[in-house]
Design a protein around this motif. Structure first.
Motif, mmCIF file in Angstrom:
data_model
loop_
_atom_site.group_PDB
_atom_site.id
_atom_site.type_symbol
_atom_site.label_atom_id
_atom_site.label_comp_id
_atom_site.label_asym_id
_atom_site.label_seq_id
_atom_site.Cartn_x
_atom_site.Cartn_y
_atom_site.Cartn_z
ATOM 1 N N VAL A 309 39.853 43.692 53.201
ATOM 2 C CA VAL A 309 40.499 42.367 53.190
ATOM 3 C C VAL A 309 39.481 41.283 53.515
ATOM 4 O O VAL A 309 39.454 40.210 52.881
ATOM 5 C CB VAL A 309 41.683 42.359 54.180
ATOM 6 N N LEU A 310 38.639 41.532 54.500
ATOM 7 C CA LEU A 310 37.610 40.554 54.848
ATOM 8 C C LEU A 310 36.639 40.326 53.694
ATOM 9 O O LEU A 310 36.270 39.179 53.384
ATOM 10 C CB LEU A 310 36.857 41.020 56.098
ATOM 11 N N GLN A 311 36.221 41.422 53.064
ATOM 12 C CA GLN A 311 35.306 41.288 51.927
ATOM 13 C C GLN A 311 35.983 40.547 50.765
ATOM 14 O O GLN A 311 35.359 39.677 50.129
ATOM 15 C CB GLN A 311 34.839 42.673 51.478
ATOM 16 N N ALA A 312 37.258 40.907 50.477
ATOM 17 C CA ALA A 312 37.982 40.217 49.392
ATOM 18 C C ALA A 312 38.176 38.740 49.711
ATOM 19 O O ALA A 312 38.121 37.879 48.817
ATOM 20 C CB ALA A 312 39.324 40.896 49.162
ATOM 21 N N GLN A 313 38.401 38.475 50.962
ATOM 22 C CA GLN A 313 38.571 37.078 51.359
ATOM 23 C C GLN A 313 37.274 36.299 51.168
ATOM 24 O O GLN A 313 37.295 35.132 50.720
ATOM 25 C CB GLN A 313 39.039 37.015 52.813
ATOM 26 N N GLN A 314 36.150 36.922 51.447
ATOM 27 C CA GLN A 314 34.872 36.252 51.226
ATOM 28 C C GLN A 314 34.628 36.023 49.738
ATOM 29 O O GLN A 314 34.174 34.929 49.320
ATOM 30 C CB GLN A 314 33.736 37.099 51.828
ATOM 31 N N ARG A 315 34.937 37.032 48.912
ATOM 32 C CA ARG A 315 34.765 36.861 47.476
ATOM 33 C C ARG A 315 35.700 35.775 46.926
ATOM 34 O O ARG A 315 35.329 34.984 46.044
ATOM 35 C CB ARG A 315 35.012 38.190 46.758
ATOM 36 N N PHE A 316 36.902 35.766 47.481
ATOM 37 C CA PHE A 316 37.868 34.733 47.035
ATOM 38 C C PHE A 316 37.374 33.338 47.385
ATOM 39 O O PHE A 316 37.460 32.399 46.582
ATOM 40 C CB PHE A 316 39.225 35.003 47.687
ATOM 41 N N ILE A 317 36.848 33.199 48.562
ATOM 42 C CA ILE A 317 36.346 31.876 48.967
ATOM 43 C C ILE A 317 35.166 31.469 48.091
ATOM 44 O O ILE A 317 35.053 30.292 47.655
ATOM 45 C CB ILE A 317 35.958 31.918 50.453
ATOM 46 N N ASP A 404 41.206 33.609 40.076
ATOM 47 C CA ASP A 404 42.570 34.162 40.062
ATOM 48 C C ASP A 404 42.570 35.665 40.390
ATOM 49 O O ASP A 404 43.454 36.154 41.107
ATOM 50 C CB ASP A 404 43.200 33.911 38.694
ATOM 51 N N ARG A 405 41.573 36.373 39.869
ATOM 52 C CA ARG A 405 41.511 37.817 40.119
ATOM 53 C C ARG A 405 41.237 38.115 41.599
ATOM 54 O O ARG A 405 41.860 39.005 42.185
ATOM 55 C CB ARG A 405 40.427 38.423 39.236
ATOM 56 N N GLU A 406 40.337 37.364 42.195
ATOM 57 C CA GLU A 406 40.037 37.585 43.621
ATOM 58 C C GLU A 406 41.235 37.229 44.488
ATOM 59 O O GLU A 406 41.500 37.887 45.496
ATOM 60 C CB GLU A 406 38.823 36.749 44.039
ATOM 61 N N ARG A 407 41.963 36.200 44.080
ATOM 62 C CA ARG A 407 43.148 35.834 44.868
ATOM 63 C C ARG A 407 44.203 36.915 44.774
ATOM 64 O O ARG A 407 44.831 37.276 45.781
ATOM 65 C CB ARG A 407 43.698 34.507 44.356
ATOM 66 N N SER A 408 44.391 37.488 43.586
ATOM 67 C CA SER A 408 45.363 38.577 43.441
ATOM 68 C C SER A 408 44.947 39.805 44.250
ATOM 69 O O SER A 408 45.767 40.449 44.917
ATOM 70 C CB SER A 408 45.515 38.941 41.958
ATOM 71 N N ALA A 409 43.645 40.131 44.180
ATOM 72 C CA ALA A 409 43.157 41.294 44.932
ATOM 73 C C ALA A 409 43.318 41.080 46.438
ATOM 74 O O ALA A 409 43.703 42.004 47.189
ATOM 75 C CB ALA A 409 41.690 41.566 44.583
ATOM 76 N N LEU A 410 43.040 39.859 46.880
ATOM 77 C CA LEU A 410 43.195 39.564 48.307
ATOM 78 C C LEU A 410 44.640 39.707 48.746
ATOM 79 O O LEU A 410 44.940 40.288 49.800
ATOM 80 C CB LEU A 410 42.669 38.164 48.596
ATOM 81 N N ASN A 411 45.546 39.192 47.957
ATOM 82 C CA ASN A 411 46.961 39.309 48.323
ATOM 83 C C ASN A 411 47.423 40.758 48.347
ATOM 84 O O ASN A 411 48.190 41.186 49.229
ATOM 85 C CB ASN A 411 47.803 38.497 47.341
#
Length: 523
Positions: A309-317, A404-411
């Motif tokens: 989740v932390l890694q996905a959140q960084q990618r999303f940001i 959009d993909r990173e946001r979906s993965a994060l969620n």
């Protein structure tokens, strides 16, 4: 020798009441002061005879049986010499009898040869095992009691029984005296005869053995005597060996009893440990508490999901930031100069655009503003700017897709992590009871392992002799017998005893005659 008659003695005693002349070689009462004369006129004078009390009919006075009792105060050296002279035959007879008896005893008495063995009995055993079965007390009084206990063991029946069996003392005439009827009794009751021989040998050997502890030390002196010097040494060595064997056997038996009790307890402990471990596994299986490397799988999965989740959140940001920067650059018309747009086509277009810009600048200086070639170059520049904007738009669209993909993965990861967190809470609550079961199982397993190791250690301890017994002075064959004394000493003692007995008998007979009123013959 002249001795005055009884009336003369009475008159002499009355005349010498106030003064005592020293006569007849000196009396024992001559050294006493003379009595003071009585001056009372109402009392009779010393010279007048004393009144005689009337004797009752049928009663006799003691002086009639022993008339010499009143003359004991006048005994002198001459009387004693006369008694000894009259009793010289008794003196000679007593002297001869005592000397003869001493000589006969010296020739017929059973000789005794005594040997001594010095043994150091250290109450602190050898430190072979770090955690021994037996504990040593550092207090001196307790150590002395330990030495006294071992001293009693040295002369115990168990030790003597070992010596009797080893040296076959039941067949030794010194310890078991044969009787004329012993062979006959052996025919009818062999077992009783054997037991009787062992008992007789035990009594005889116990009379010949003595042990004592030296004061203020741990040294024990073993005293053994026998009728033969070599046998006395052999007995002493056999007793020391039997004493060491008895101490070793006693320690081994004590350790064996402890090991036996521990082995009997091990089965119960093993069963208890097995049941406790089964409870742990059954509870773990029922609640799905899988573990890997000592940690629950749910905890590990939750930790990994949190990391994802932390890694996905960084990618999303990062994707969000990149997309916003691209959108701002497109809105401001800075697609050609913005470094956010990175692609191979964008790089090629920018190179062409930069080269065309240089050509336009040169043409302006060379041909002027209205030259046809300059207009063509500017038209080509417009085409390149449109291509750059189109390429920037495509890059921005890809960035938006990544965003959009990173946001979906994060969620999705957040939802999965939230679900796994609830599982973790459930597993943690179950793990509280699981830890209690594991703690109980570990405790029982630790007790079982301790008892198992201790039982094996004590079993091996039975084969190790840790008693600290050392012989510092071995028994040596004696040069002479300890009893009876030498013949010359016995003869001298017999002579002295006979002389004393004869003189005492002569004096007693003389005194008897004197008090009875029989006078010796004049010399």
């Amino acid at each position: 020798m002249y001795r005055p008659s009884e009336p003369d003695r009475q008159a002499l005693r009355l005349e010498t009441r106030f003064e005592r002349p020293r006569s007849r070689g000196g009396s024992l009462l001559d050294f006493l002061p003379a009595a003071e004369p009585e001056t009372d006129p109402e009392k009779p004078s010393a010279a007048s005879p004393a009144p005689v009390a009337p004797v009752e009919p049928g009663r006799l006075r003691l002086s009639e049986y022993f008339p010499g009792l009143s003359l004991l105060g006048d005994l002198g050296v001459d009387d004693i010499v006369a008694w000894l002279r009259d009793g010289r035959r008794w003196i000679v007879m007593a002297l001869v009898l005592c000397i003869g008896g001493a000589l006969g005893y010296a020739m017929m008495a059973t000789p005794r040869y005594t040997v001594y063995t010095d043994i150091v009995v250290d109450p602190a055993n050898l430190n072979v095992v770090s955690d021994d079965v037996f504990m040593s007390n550092p207090q001196r009084d307790a150590q002395l009691l330990e030495v006294e206990s071992r001293l009693r063991t040295l002369t115990s029946r168990n030790v003597l029984k070992r010596v009797i069996d080893k040296l076959r003392l039941t067949e030794d005439a010194e310890f078991v005296k044969p009787t004329p009827l012993s062979a006959l009794f052996a025919l009818f009751s062999s077992e009783d005869a054997k037991a009787g021989k062992e008992l007789a040998a035990m009594r005889a050997l116990s009379e010949r053995v003595e042990a004592r502890r030296e004061e203020r030390s741990f040294v024990v002196v073993l005293k053994v005597w026998s009728e033969e010097p070599a046998k006395a040494v052999m007995l002493a060595d056999a007793i020391v060996s039997a004493f060491e064997a008895e101490l070793f056997q006693s320690a081994a038996e004590s350790a064996g009893r402890v090991a036996q009790n521990l082995n009997g307890r091990l089965d119960e402990l093993r069963q208890s440990v097995t049941e406790a471990e089964k409870k742990v596994e059954e509870f773990r299986r029922a609640n799905g508490l899988l573990s890997a490397n000592g940690e629950l799988v749910s905890n590990q999965l939750s930790s990994e999901l949190n990391t994802q989740v932390l890694q996905a959140q960084q990618r999303f940001i990062q994707a969000e930031t990149r997309y916003k920067q691209m959108s701002a650059a497109i809105a401001q018309g800075q697609t050609a100069s913005a470094s956010i747009f990175e692609s191979a086509d964008m790089t090629n277009l920018r190179q062409q655009y930069n080269a065309l810009q240089q050509q336009i600048g040169s043409m302006q200086l060379t041909y002027g503003e209205r030259h046809p070639r300059l207009a063509a170059a500017r038209s080509e520049r417009t085409t390149l700017e449109a291509a750059i904007r189109g390429e920037a738009q495509r890059i921005a669209e890809r960035a938006k897709g990544d965003f959009d993909r990173e946001r979906s993965a994060l969620n999705a990861l957040r939802a999965k992590a939230s679900d796994e967190k609830s599982n973790v809470f459930t597993d943690n609550e179950a793990q509280v009871h699981l830890r209690d079961l594991e703690r109980e199982a570990r405790t029982k397993a630790a007790v079982y392992e301790t008892h198992l190791a201790r039982a094996q250690q004590i079993t091996e301890r039975q084969q190790i002799d840790t008693s600290n017994i050392r012989v510092i002075s071995s028994a040596m064959p004696p040069e002479s017998r300890s009893w009876p004394p030498r013949t010359i000493i016995l003869l001298i003692a017999g002579a002295v005893f006979g002389l004393v007995g004869g003189v005492s008998m002569a004096l007693a007979l003389g005194l008897w005659r004197y008090v009875r009123g029989h006078q010796p013959a004049a010399g």
